[in-house]
Design an enzyme around this catalytic site. Structure first.
Site, PDB file in Angstrom:
ATOM      1  N   ARG A  51       0.802  -1.188   0.065  1.00 40.55           N
ATOM      2  CA  ARG A  51      -0.265  -0.027  -0.044  1.00 40.55           C
ATOM      3  C   ARG A  51       0.889   1.268   0.021  1.00 40.55           C
ATOM      4  NH1 ARG A  51      -1.362   1.677   4.641  1.00 40.55           N
ATOM      5  NH2 ARG A  51      -1.827  -0.292   5.536  1.00 40.55           N
ATOM      6  N   TYR A 103     -17.418  16.337 -14.285  1.00 39.65           N
ATOM      7  CA  TYR A 103     -17.803  14.802 -14.490  1.00 39.65           C
ATOM      8  C   TYR A 103     -18.739  14.646 -13.470  1.00 39.65           C
ATOM      9  CZ  TYR A 103     -17.461   9.880 -14.228  1.00 39.65           C
ATOM     10  OH  TYR A 103     -17.403   8.701 -13.958  1.00 39.65           O
ATOM     11  N   ASP A 175      -8.679  18.433 -13.855  1.00 37.77           N
ATOM     12  CA  ASP A 175      -9.194  16.954 -14.098  1.00 37.77           C
ATOM     13  C   ASP A 175      -8.577  16.938 -15.778  1.00 37.77           C
ATOM     14  OD1 ASP A 175     -10.330  14.933 -15.426  1.00 37.77           O
ATOM     15  OD2 ASP A 175     -12.056  14.850 -14.052  1.00 37.77           O
ATOM     16  N   LYS A 200      -9.415   6.140 -18.769  1.00 42.73           N
ATOM     17  CA  LYS A 200      -9.923   6.618 -20.089  1.00 42.73           C
ATOM     18  C   LYS A 200      -8.787   6.424 -20.956  1.00 42.73           C
ATOM     19  CE  LYS A 200     -13.699   7.207 -17.647  1.00 42.73           C
ATOM     20  NZ  LYS A 200     -14.083   8.384 -17.029  1.00 42.73           N
TER      21      LYS A 200
HETATM   22  C1  LIG Z   1     -14.372   8.783 -15.749  1.00 42.53           C
HETATM   23  C2  LIG Z   1     -14.102  10.203 -15.395  1.00 42.53           C
HETATM   24  C3  LIG Z   1     -14.068  10.342 -13.994  1.00 42.53           C
HETATM   25  C4  LIG Z   1     -13.894   9.261 -12.886  1.00 42.53           C
HETATM   26  O1  LIG Z   1     -12.941   8.500 -12.951  1.00 42.53           O
HETATM   27  P1  LIG Z   1     -13.320   6.726 -12.662  1.00 42.53           P
HETATM   28  O2  LIG Z   1     -11.763   6.036 -13.127  1.00 42.53           O
HETATM   29  O3  LIG Z   1     -14.357   6.153 -13.145  1.00 42.53           O
HETATM   30  O4  LIG Z   1     -13.141   6.711 -11.414  1.00 42.53           O
HETATM   31  C5  LIG Z   1     -13.375  11.752 -13.575  1.00 42.53           C
HETATM   32  N1  LIG Z   1     -13.382  12.597 -14.467  1.00 42.53           N
HETATM   33  C6  LIG Z   1     -13.642  12.516 -15.847  1.00 42.53           C
HETATM   34  C7  LIG Z   1     -13.541  13.765 -16.721  1.00 42.53           C
HETATM   35  C8  LIG Z   1     -14.166  11.197 -16.186  1.00 42.53           C
HETATM   36  O5  LIG Z   1     -14.408  11.055 -17.608  1.00 42.53           O
END
Ligand SMILES: *Cc1c(COP(=O)(O)O)cnc(C)c1O
Length: 386
Positions: A51, A103, A175, A200
């Site tokens: 961890r 998001y 983000d 993604k």
């Molecule tokens: C999918 C997504 C998230 C969340 O991420 P996870 O891997 O699904 O927890 C946050 N911000 C954006 C822009 C996303 O597309």
């Protein structure tokens, strides 16, 4: 040769990926061990417990830090685990200003989880010049926004907002999931923390749930690492391996997918069944000029468009494509289609959806690596037959 002299796609392959000194393996091993032998009682080697640190995780964190231009990176079990870690920098009474089109899961985290520990949030129109100023209070500690917003693909003036937020003493966190470090490197613009849903584009193959935080400065990295280790939302070794593998082709994928997206956006713009197309690479996008300035040579592979017709017709369209899979998520080699109002943004309440411009007839596409003409024919048959 020093690593910072190497180009992006070379670093994606080499930084963090030294051949294994023991075996000569050119690929980072998947270290499943949860515990590591210590030199002596109370003496610590580089790794002790998985961890706190894991060699496979460390390798991919080095690659990620290099690609985003940060002093270090932390890999998490998901994008939300990464976002939550960043939010845990805040304490009861603190306030966050977030972009209006964040998001859906970040919206839910802020409104339903952070709020219960006394952290409040205001969603601000960061496209308007006084949007931030109007939303801040003496308790505001953080600005949270997306480099390319979701689903209207807004591109905020990140350099200006960062300067403004720093004057107010805020932590600026971005983000960067939609833009990826191929197209945007917020740390170079002065941003303190970059977050990714690595699920993604970074992973890129719909098989690796993971998240990332990258910090500009060591003091911030240390604070985030302390929270990550204390709360435990780390990425597992297999996911770290898959993420590292995905990163090696990141630039090629993002550039090619963006190219196809521009072709498809132009096609949709003249389609008789389409009311409007939202894509930062089109001259018609309100942020086109800024996107051209802030994004590195391409406009990303997400397209949002409004079909002619109502909620029900939109539902039929998204069900009628054959190559585009009807699914949430984005950024992978296979193209996806979805209806934000009922899927990705279902956790927004109706008023917030209206404010963020998420109409019932909106459709979001994630353009993959398929042939552009095949994708165009698929969209055309769905738009004509639904
Ligand atoms: C999918 C997504 C998230 C969340 O991420 P996870 O891997 O699904 O927890 C946050 N911000 C954006 C822009 C996303 O597309």
């Amino acid at each position: 040769m020093s690593n910072d002299k190497l180009k992006f796609r070379t670093r994606a392959i080499h930084v963090g990926n030294e051949p294994d000194p023991k075996t000569g393996a050119v690929v980072t091993p998947i270290h499943l061990a949860t515990t590591f032998v210590q030199p002596g009682a109370g003496e610590w080697g580089e790794f002790d417990y998985s961890r706190s640190g894991n060699p496979t995780r460390k390798a991919v964190e080095q690659t990620l830090a290099s690609l985003e231009g940060g002093c270090g990176a932390l890999a998490f079990a998901s994008g939300m685990a990464a976002t939550h870690c960043a939010m845990m920098l805040l304490h009861s009474g603190d306030h966050v200003v977030a972009g209006m089109d964040i998001y859906g899961g970040s919206y839910r985290l802020l409104h339903k989880i952070c709020s219960t520990s006394g952290v409040s949030v205001t969603l601000a129109d960061l496209q308007s010049p006084d949007g931030l100023e109007k939303a801040v209070t003496p308790k505001t500690k953080m600005l949270w926004l997306e480099g390319i917003g979701n689903p209207r693909l807004t591109v905020p003036d990140l350099p200006a907002l960062t300067v403004q937020a720093h004057k107010l003493g805020l932590i600026v966190a971005v983000d960067n999931t939609f833009a990826t470090p191929v197209l945007m490197r917020p740390i170079e613009m002065g941003v303190d923390i970059v977050m990714h849903s690595a699920t993604k584009y970074l992973g890129g193959h719909s098989d690796c749930l993971s998240g990332v935080l990258v910090a500009r400065e060591k003091a911030m990295l240390d604070r985030l690492y302390f929270i990550q280790n204390a709360t435990g939302g780390v990425a597992a070794p297999l996911e770290c391996y898959l993420l590292g593998r995905g990163l090696k082709t990141l630039e090629l994928r993002v550039r090619e997918q963006s190219k196809t997206a521009l072709t498809i956006a132009r096609y949709l713009e003249q389609h008789p069944q389409v009311a409007s197309v939202i894509y930062p690479g089109l001259e018609s996008h309100p942020d086109h000029a800024r996107a051209a300035q802030l994004l590195d040579g391409a406009f990303g592979a997400m397209i949002t468009f409004e079909a002619k017709g109502d909620f029900e017709r939109t539902r039929r369209i998204v069900k009628s494509t054959k190559l585009f899979h009807l699914a949430v998520s984005l950024g992978a080699v296979e193209s996806l289609i979805e209806q934000p109002a009922s899927m990705s943004h279902a956790s927004y309440d109706a008023a917030a959806r209206a404010k963020a411009g998420i109409a019932d007839s909106l459709i979001r596409l994630s353009i993959g690596l398929e042939d552009a003409q095949d994708l165009i024919e698929d969209l055309d048959q769905a738009l004509r037959n639904a």
